[in-house]
Scaffold this motif. Structure first.
Motif, PDB file in Angstrom:
ATOM      1  N   VAL A  78       0.842  -1.207   0.000  1.00  0.00           N
ATOM      2  CA  VAL A  78       0.000   0.000   0.000  1.00  0.00           C
ATOM      3  C   VAL A  78       0.878   1.258   0.000  1.00  0.00           C
ATOM      4  O   VAL A  78       0.648   2.191  -0.784  1.00  0.00           O
ATOM      5  CB  VAL A  78      -0.952  -0.015   1.221  1.00  0.00           C
ATOM      6  CG1 VAL A  78      -1.607   1.341   1.412  1.00  0.00           C
ATOM      7  CG2 VAL A  78      -2.017  -1.102   1.043  1.00  0.00           C
ATOM      8  N   LEU A  79       1.890   1.269   0.842  1.00  0.00           N
ATOM      9  CA  LEU A  79       2.734   2.474   0.960  1.00  0.00           C
ATOM     10  C   LEU A  79       3.603   2.684  -0.277  1.00  0.00           C
ATOM     11  O   LEU A  79       3.935   3.819  -0.626  1.00  0.00           O
ATOM     12  CB  LEU A  79       3.620   2.391   2.210  1.00  0.00           C
ATOM     13  CG  LEU A  79       2.897   2.412   3.563  1.00  0.00           C
ATOM     14  CD1 LEU A  79       3.909   2.445   4.697  1.00  0.00           C
ATOM     15  CD2 LEU A  79       1.925   3.571   3.676  1.00  0.00           C
ATOM     16  N   GLU A  80       3.973   1.597  -0.950  1.00  0.00           N
ATOM     17  CA  GLU A  80       4.751   1.746  -2.184  1.00  0.00           C
ATOM     18  C   GLU A  80       3.960   2.474  -3.251  1.00  0.00           C
ATOM     19  O   GLU A  80       4.516   3.152  -4.108  1.00  0.00           O
ATOM     20  CB  GLU A  80       5.158   0.368  -2.725  1.00  0.00           C
ATOM     21  CG  GLU A  80       6.476  -0.105  -2.171  1.00  0.00           C
ATOM     22  CD  GLU A  80       6.977  -1.347  -2.903  1.00  0.00           C
ATOM     23  OE1 GLU A  80       6.247  -1.887  -3.761  1.00  0.00           O
ATOM     24  OE2 GLU A  80       8.097  -1.779  -2.589  1.00  0.00           O
ATOM     25  N   ASP A  81       2.645   2.293  -3.194  1.00  0.00           N
ATOM     26  CA  ASP A  81       1.804   2.921  -4.206  1.00  0.00           C
ATOM     27  C   ASP A  81       1.491   4.370  -3.856  1.00  0.00           C
ATOM     28  O   ASP A  81       1.377   5.230  -4.728  1.00  0.00           O
ATOM     29  CB  ASP A  81       0.499   2.144  -4.366  1.00  0.00           C
ATOM     30  CG  ASP A  81      -0.207   2.531  -5.638  1.00  0.00           C
ATOM     31  OD1 ASP A  81       0.157   1.979  -6.685  1.00  0.00           O
ATOM     32  OD2 ASP A  81      -1.099   3.401  -5.591  1.00  0.00           O
ATOM     33  N   ARG A  82       1.303   4.607  -2.579  1.00  0.00           N
ATOM     34  CA  ARG A  82       0.984   5.971  -2.144  1.00  0.00           C
ATOM     35  C   ARG A  82       1.461   6.150  -0.723  1.00  0.00           C
ATOM     36  O   ARG A  82       0.985   5.493   0.195  1.00  0.00           O
ATOM     37  CB  ARG A  82      -0.528   6.226  -2.211  1.00  0.00           C
ATOM     38  CG  ARG A  82      -0.891   7.673  -1.898  1.00  0.00           C
ATOM     39  CD  ARG A  82      -2.394   7.888  -1.953  1.00  0.00           C
ATOM     40  NE  ARG A  82      -2.734   9.297  -1.894  1.00  0.00           N
ATOM     41  CZ  ARG A  82      -2.711  10.031  -0.783  1.00  0.00           C
ATOM     42  NH1 ARG A  82      -2.368   9.473   0.369  1.00  0.00           N
ATOM     43  NH2 ARG A  82      -3.027  11.318  -0.822  1.00  0.00           N
ATOM     44  N   ARG A  83       2.370   7.020  -0.549  1.00  0.00           N
ATOM     45  CA  ARG A  83       2.956   7.289   0.756  1.00  0.00           C
ATOM     46  C   ARG A  83       2.189   8.462   1.369  1.00  0.00           C
ATOM     47  O   ARG A  83       2.273   9.580   0.868  1.00  0.00           O
ATOM     48  CB  ARG A  83       4.420   7.660   0.533  1.00  0.00           C
ATOM     49  CG  ARG A  83       5.187   8.133   1.743  1.00  0.00           C
ATOM     50  CD  ARG A  83       5.706   6.989   2.581  1.00  0.00           C
ATOM     51  NE  ARG A  83       5.828   7.444   3.954  1.00  0.00           N
ATOM     52  CZ  ARG A  83       6.207   6.672   4.950  1.00  0.00           C
ATOM     53  NH1 ARG A  83       6.504   5.419   4.747  1.00  0.00           N
ATOM     54  NH2 ARG A  83       6.281   7.153   6.179  1.00  0.00           N
ATOM     55  N   PRO A  84       1.432   8.230   2.434  1.00  0.00           N
ATOM     56  CA  PRO A  84       0.637   9.322   2.997  1.00  0.00           C
ATOM     57  C   PRO A  84       1.539  10.425   3.553  1.00  0.00           C
ATOM     58  O   PRO A  84       2.609  10.157   4.102  1.00  0.00           O
ATOM     59  CB  PRO A  84      -0.151   8.667   4.126  1.00  0.00           C
ATOM     60  CG  PRO A  84      -0.019   7.197   3.916  1.00  0.00           C
ATOM     61  CD  PRO A  84       1.258   6.976   3.181  1.00  0.00           C
ATOM     62  N   SER A  85       1.083  11.659   3.400  1.00  0.00           N
ATOM     63  CA  SER A  85       1.821  12.799   3.947  1.00  0.00           C
ATOM     64  C   SER A  85       1.130  13.333   5.201  1.00  0.00           C
ATOM     65  O   SER A  85       1.485  14.387   5.711  1.00  0.00           O
ATOM     66  CB  SER A  85       1.906  13.905   2.896  1.00  0.00           C
ATOM     67  OG  SER A  85       0.601  14.261   2.466  1.00  0.00           O
ATOM     68  N   GLY A  86       0.139  12.597   5.677  1.00  0.00           N
ATOM     69  CA  GLY A  86      -0.573  13.000   6.896  1.00  0.00           C
ATOM     70  C   GLY A  86      -1.245  11.792   7.512  1.00  0.00           C
ATOM     71  O   GLY A  86      -1.054  10.670   7.030  1.00  0.00           O
TER      72      GLY A  86
END
Lengths: 330, 330
Positions: free
Chosen positions: A242-250
Motif C-alpha cells: 500500500v505504501l509503495e503505491d501511495r505514501r501518505p503525507s498526513g
C-alpha cells in the motif's frame, strides 16, 4: 456444500426478506431489490446510491441509513445490479438536490451505472458518479479494467454520506467522494478460496498451507502465491504494498477488514501487526476500524485500506452514522 | 492451517494489543488480560464483569462500554480465565455499589468465578453472580454440568448493563439478569467443525454434506447429525427445539447468530425463515438482531436465541449502548 440456504436461485431475495424483518428502519423492496432509508428522500440533502453484486455484506445494504447511503442496489451474488434498479433507487432518494452514484470499478457495475445515469437523468434527476478503484494489487483483472474497488468503498460511503447529511451540494459531495477515493489504497490476502451458492465448490484452488497475496473480493487472482506466512509477515507485506503505491503525507484512517470467514480474534491480532508496521514506517493513524465489512462470502483472509485524511475528512468520518453495520455518535 | 496468526501461544495477547489500538475508548491491560471501559468505575452504578475463553468474539470484549459490560476477562482460546483476572476486574470497576459477575455455564468458568467471588469479597467488593445456561440442545456436555451458556449471554449483558447504567442497585441488576436468562432459550447448528490455533486441525469430524444439530460454541457434540438441510428446514428444526423447551407467552427478542464463518448474506436469509416459522407458530417478535456475536472461531453455522421480554426488559434492550460490537441510541 456447507451453506445455510434454500436454493441458490433465492439467496438474494431470502436475504432481503431477512433484512426487512430485522431492520424496520429500512424500506426493503424485495421485488425490485432495493434497500432504502425509510425517511428518503430527505429534504435539502443529496441522495447517495451504491450497489454491486451480493456476497460482500454488510457492503452495501448494511451501510444504508442516516449519515451514509440513501439506498443500495444488490445484484445477484458477484453480479452487477441492473440499470433499472439503480435508476429506481435514484428516483426514490432524490429530494431535488441530486444523487451521487458510488460505483466500484468492475466492468459490469460501471456499464450498468452509466446506463442508470441516462435513465435517471431522463426522469429529471441530477446525477453525479464517483468510481472507487483503490486496490493496488493488480491493474486489470477478471472483471475489471484498471484497478478494482474494494475497502475504500466504506470510506467513500461514510465520508460522502456525512457530507450529504450535513447538506453539502451535489458538486461538493462528489468532490469529497473523489478525494476519499484518491486518498485511499487497499491490498487483500486470501487464506482460502470462496464458494458461491451457484457453483457450490471453491471458485479457485488454494491449497492448504498457501496464501494468495493481492486477492480480489470475488477471488480474482492476486500477485503471487506463497507458503503460509505469519500475521506479522503478512502485515509487513500488505502495508508495504500500500505504501509503495501511495505514501501518505498526513494521518490515515485504517480499515483492517476480514474477508468473511476469518475470526475477529485473528483480525484484532492482525491489527496489532498492522499498527506496528505503520508506526515503524512513520505513518500516523487517526482512527482504526477492525471487522468484516467488505467481504467475499466464506473466504478466509483480510485486507488493509489506508485513507489519508485532512481535518474535514476526519470530522466527516467521526460524524454520527446509523446503519445496520456501522453506527456511532448520536 | 489457514490462520492469520503469529504463533498459537500469542493469539490472545496479540488480539488484545490490536483491540487497544482500535479502541481508545477502552482500557486494555494486555499483561493482566483485561478489557475495561475507560471511565470505570462509574460513580453510583453497579459494575458488570463477564469473561470466558477466547474464540467467541465479539463476546465478551466487544461488549464492554457504556450500557453493557464494565469489564471483560478473556481466557486462552476455549479456556476459562483465571480467578485473579476476574477479581482484578471487579476491583477496577467497583464504584462501591457492588459488582455482578455474568458467568456462562462451563465447569471451568463456574469454578474460577466462584473463587474470584471469594477473592473480591476479601478485598471488600460486594459481589453477586448470575449463571447463563440457555442452550436447550443437551444437558451435561463436554465442559458443562447442566445446560451450556450461549447466545443468551448477549441479552443478559445488554439488558442488565442498561439497568446498571441507569443506576439500579446490585440486587435489582442481578434479578434482571436472572430474569433474562430464565426467559431465554437457544439452539445451535454447525455446518463445519472448528479449528483452534493450538490444535491446527478441526476439533471434530463433520463430513461435507452433513450438519450437526445442537452444537455447542466449542464444537461440543449436539443432538444428532443429519444430511444437509435447507435453511427453511433448519429454521423449523431450531425454532421447534427452542419452543418445545419454553413456549413464550409474550413478545420475544430474536438473536440470529452466526458461528463465525457463515456469510452475513446467508444469516439474513436464515432470519427470513426463522421469522416465517415464528409467525406460523404465533410467536410475536419485538426486536431482531442478526450477525456474528457469539462465535466459535472459524465454525460455519448459526444459532437462534429467543428471549421473552416484558415492557421493562424491552425498554432496557432499546436503551443506548456504546461498545465495539453493539451500538445504538445516543
Amino acid at each position: 456444500m456447507r451453506m445455510l440456504i434454500n436454493v441458490p436461485e433465492t439467496v438474494v431475495a431470502d436475504a432481503l426478506r431477512g433484512m426487512a424483518a430485522a431492520h424496520p428502519e429500512l424500506t426493503v423492496d424485495v421485488e425490485n431489490r432495493l434497500i432504502i432509508r425509510r425517511d428518503a428522500p430527505v429534504a435539502g440533502t443529496v441522495g447517495l446510491v451504491s450497489g454491486g453484486g451480493s456476497g460482500h455484506e454488510p457492503l452495501h445494504g448494511g451501510f444504508v441509513g442516516p449519515g451514509m447511503l440513501s439506498a443500495a442496489c444488490p445484484g445477484e451474488v458477484f453480479t452487477s445490479p441492473v440499470p433499472d434498479q439503480m435508476a429506481r433507487a435514484a428516483a426514490a432518494v432524490d429530494s431535488g438536490e441530486g444523487v451521487l452514484f458510488i460505483v466500484k470499478n468492475y466492468t459490469g457495475d460501471v456499464l450498468n451505472f452509466d446506463m442508470a445515469v441516462e435513465l435517471a437523468e431522463d426522469e429529471g434527476v441530477r446525477l453525479a458518479k464517483v468510481l472507487v478503484n483503490d486496490d493496488v494489487a493488480v491493474t486489470d483483472s477478471l472483471f475489471t479494467a484498471g484497478r478494482r474497488g474494494t475497502g475504500a468503498t466504506l470510506f467513500v460511503e461514510k465520508i460522502a454520506g456525512a457530507a450529504a447529511e450535513a447538506g453539502a451540494p451535489l458538486e461538493r459531495v462528489e468532490a469529497i467522494a473523489r478525494q476519499v477515493n484518491e486518498s485511499s489504497r487497499s491490498f487483500g490476502v486470501a487464506l482460502s478460496a470462496v464458494t458461491t451458492p451457484a457453483k457450490g465448490t471453491p471458485t479457485f484452488d488454494l491449497p492448504a498451507g498457501e496464501l494468495e497475496l493481492g486477492i480480489g473480493i470475488h477471488g480474482e487472482p492476486g500477485r503471487e502465491r506463497r507458503p503460509m506466512m505469519t500475521s506479522r509477515e503478512i502485515a509487513d507485506f500488505v502495508v508495504n504494498a500500500v505504501l509503495e503505491d501511495r505514501r501518505p503525507s498526513g494521518p490515515v484512517l485504517v480499515l483492517v477488514n476480514g474477508m468473511g470467514a476469518t475470526p475477529l480474534l485473528e483480525l484484532y491480532g492482525f491489527n496489532a501487526e498492522v499498527q506496528r508496521t505503520l508506526t515503524e514506517r512513520g505513518v500516523a493513524v487517526a482512527r482504526t476500524l477492525v471487522g468484516n465489512y467488505v467481504t467475499s462470502l466464506d473466504m478466509a483472509g483480510c485486507s488493509v485500506t489506508l485513507c489519508q485524511v485532512d481535518e474535514e475528512l476526519l470530522r466527516l468520518w467521526d460524524a454520527p452514522v446509523q446503519t445496520a453495520a456501522l453506527r456511532w455518535g448520536r
